[in-house]
Design a protein around this motif. Sequence first.
Motif: not given
Length: 73
Positions: A66-70
């Motif tokens: 989620v962090a990498v995608s965001a």
Amino acid sequence: MSARQIAGTIIGAFMAFLGLLWFLQGTGILRIRPILCIANCEEIVGPSPSWAASGAIVFVVGTILVAVSARRA
């Protein structure tokens, strides 16, 4: 956001939720009866270190996804 970022966020959030669920069940905090059984299904009685560890790992991987995608947004 691109479709790839949205998909990464959704998949990561699902993994984080599932990992948290497994962790809570493995530590004995949460007890959920089996919903669909194919063969001899029984609920976990008491804490299970293997489910807790698996849940923690899946939760961390989902959170990172989620962090990498965001971050790419």
